[in-house]
Design an enzyme around this catalytic site. Sequence first.
Site, PDB file in Angstrom:
ATOM      1  CB  SER A 102     -25.639   6.924  57.346  1.00  0.00           C
ATOM      2  OG  SER A 102     -26.116   6.712  58.632  1.00  0.00           O
ATOM      3  CD  GLU A 103     -28.691   8.248  50.891  1.00  0.00           C
ATOM      4  OE1 GLU A 103     -28.847   9.432  50.473  1.00  0.00           O
ATOM      5  OE2 GLU A 103     -29.364   7.293  50.499  1.00  0.00           O
ATOM      6  N   PRO A 104     -24.352  10.839  52.972  1.00  0.00           N
ATOM      7  CG  PRO A 104     -22.708  11.232  51.359  1.00  0.00           C
ATOM      8  CD  PRO A 104     -23.861  10.327  51.685  1.00  0.00           C
ATOM      9  CB  ALA A 122     -29.816  10.845  54.821  1.00  0.00           C
ATOM     10  N   GLY A 123     -28.237  11.718  57.965  1.00  0.00           N
ATOM     11  CA  GLY A 123     -27.711  11.104  59.184  1.00  0.00           C
ATOM     12  C   GLY A 123     -28.836  10.908  60.157  1.00  0.00           C
ATOM     13  CB  THR A 148     -19.994  -0.684  60.547  1.00  0.00           C
ATOM     14  OG1 THR A 148     -20.310   0.614  61.046  1.00  0.00           O
ATOM     15  CG2 THR A 148     -19.062  -1.382  61.522  1.00  0.00           C
ATOM     16  CD1 TRP A 170     -22.218   8.089  58.498  1.00  0.00           C
ATOM     17  CD2 TRP A 170     -19.989   7.990  58.616  1.00  0.00           C
ATOM     18  NE1 TRP A 170     -21.742   9.366  58.460  1.00  0.00           N
ATOM     19  CE2 TRP A 170     -20.380   9.346  58.531  1.00  0.00           C
ATOM     20  CE3 TRP A 170     -18.627   7.692  58.687  1.00  0.00           C
ATOM     21  CZ2 TRP A 170     -19.461  10.390  58.521  1.00  0.00           C
ATOM     22  CZ3 TRP A 170     -17.710   8.728  58.682  1.00  0.00           C
ATOM     23  CH2 TRP A 170     -18.129  10.052  58.599  1.00  0.00           C
ATOM     24  CD  GLU A 204     -28.625   0.645  64.799  1.00  0.00           C
ATOM     25  OE1 GLU A 204     -29.590   1.198  64.252  1.00  0.00           O
ATOM     26  OE2 GLU A 204     -27.443   0.935  64.551  1.00  0.00           O
TER      27      GLU A 204
END
Lengths: 380, 398
Positions: free
Chosen positions: B129-131, B133-134, B161, B159, B244
């Site tokens: 993820s990127e700011p 690109a969710g 983790t 994000w 996932e």
Amino acid sequence: MDFQLNEEQQMLQDTVARLVRGEYSFEKRLAFSETDLGFSADFWKQLSELGLTAVPFSEELGGFGGGGVEVQSVMTELGRGLCLEPYLQSIILGGGLIGQAGNDSQKENWLTGIASGELKAAVGLQEPQSFYDLNNIETRAEKNGEGYVLNGRKAVVIGGHCADVIVISARTSGDSRDTNGITLFALSPETAGIERRTYPTIDGAKGCDITLNKVQVSADALLGEEGKAAGVIEFQAGRAIAALCAEAVGVMEIANELTLEYLKQRKQFGVPIGKFQVLQHRMVDMMSELEQARSMAILAASVADGEQNDERRRVLAGAKNVIGRAGQFISESGIQMHGGIGMTWEYNFAHYAKRLIGINHQLGDDDFHLERYANLLQAS
Amino acid sequence: MNMNYTAEELAFRDEVRAFLDEKLPADIAAKVKGFRRLSKEDHQRWQKILCKQGWYATHWPEEYGGVNWTPVQKHIWDEESSRYGVPRSIPFGVNMVAPVIIRFGNEEQKQRYLPRILSGEDWWCQGYSEPGAGSDLASLKTRAVRDGDHYIVNGQKTWTTLGQHANMIFCLVRTNTEVKKQEGISFLLIDMNTPGISVRPIITLDGEHEVNEVFFQDVKVPVANLVGEEDKGWTYAKFLLTYERTGLAGIGMSKAALSHLKQLASRRMKNGKPLIEDPSFSQRIARVEIDLTAAAISNLRIIASVEGGGVPGAESSMLKVKGTEIRQAINDLARRAIGPYALPFLEEEMDLDYDGEFLSDKDAAPLSAQYFNNRKLSIFGGSNEIQKNIVSKMILGL
């Protein structure tokens, strides 16, 4: 672990499916529903000739001792066809009660005919005040010289209008909600003092309310042990719940197929309405509810003929709760997504929607079964 | 139609139980069951025990040190480990990057990274993820420009983790801006200690430091760290996402959480009676328990079909939605069960080592935080709305 039907079960399901496809078009169903009988005598005969009315009965009765899964296979296909025949009432409930509680001569009198489809049974297990609680019985049966005198009223006896034998519950002792003191009787509807008010149901079947006014029956109408019928009724109602869940899955399958088809074909704003995400997600929710319902129907079928205990009670209550909720969701969502056409009598979707709601009102709705399940919660 | 385990499967379950009885550290299990925080050391200690048993890499072929469990065996492990309070394996190394390396990596990468994942030497995190690109992951912008034997990476991931513990990150980076957005993405393995990488914590709404932002400024990454072919990363990313998604329904964990909830509701009192006997509360529990029962059977149906050679497809998307909704509903009820004590935010009581007096129930402190923390369930791994898009496209053909 294996969730596939075995070869025999698959053959059984295919047989019913073929028959339903061939004989039960939507137009024919509408016509069957409008007759006095309310279903197709001819289709019933074909079910019987193929041995399908005998599925859950023993070999002596011409059946093959089918259990929950076999019944599930039949009921799902009957559901897909929205069939009106009294399979649940006569074969599962009537036949089930007489088979479990009846003595040899009663079985000979009734069961052979029920299994072959020549006789039709119905059951009067609920009353106006019962609200799905089958122990809430006020109809009284009092012993007299020749047998019993029955007084009371049985509510919403589906298939009771055309039954050859009606099994009713009555109280021989105790207060209106006691477990003890409930007794079963097998009655001919022609007995003096029985009055039937017959009506069509919202989902296309037929039923009646039955008033019993000083109905004199002989002692051989008594089915099973006096005052001890609650357990028998609970067990057979459990089998019927599993069967209804299976039917509901069949109804939901078609309801979803019809809705999905409509989303692809109906165009507005220049595109099929299935291109709109809000409708896509609702459709996915309908599929997801169907899968939840299917899982519970499978689970219910697995305990239907099993030992009566709290685990069976929980599974059946849980299953009927899921079926009730899923059925209503699919019914309402399907009508909504069909728009105006979903509101019409002449298009088939509405009839599937009505049957799903109808099923929720048979043998307890989702609220009733949620409460029942909650009372059986275990701390861990 | 048969919902029972075979004799071999039952024997396997006994083996799992015997192993957990003997080897699962009690302090770790207590933390998991009480929704307490786990340290990096807790995770590593447990991973060593699992590795010694040979049960760490359940998605790997045996030749790389994996254990070749059947889908049913994996399910049994999931059920039992949830019941016992086994910490969920941090999936980024063992269950995410490793299957990609095994499938698409070269021999050198396999030799280098797989043993280090097994031994716990490398702690991986995920740079997806990127700011900007969710859910629309393919629009990611982090750039990798080839310069001789290296890529120069610039951009930002978010994000991430447990990135604060990680020494390795697998990243999706843009290597080509001239083509369709899915076709210009590459899959890079990056050492977190490379100059130019900085990690900044993101504190989540429950006060937890679980996720991070990772910044890349002129970071030099050897071309040898490219997995597969340049610009083919999207294919690998999608392959990874199917891994996932399996297990995201969290049926086992919901069962454990429900059991915890029912015990809690048996201790809490309302109107002079245990809360579990309260008509309205017991019906709320009943409803979620029924839904969980149905979802568990749906899960078994998928497992049985995979066991029989089927491929888990969009059905797992449908189950991810249902499963996460159920788990969130259980967390919601657990919070409700403690009434006004859902308000005090007692971080000290969330530590297992806390030896002071409990303000109310011993399990109360983490419940509100847990409820808020698990709002993530319907967001990560492809938000539930994205899952519905997948079902709509793949199953329904809309």
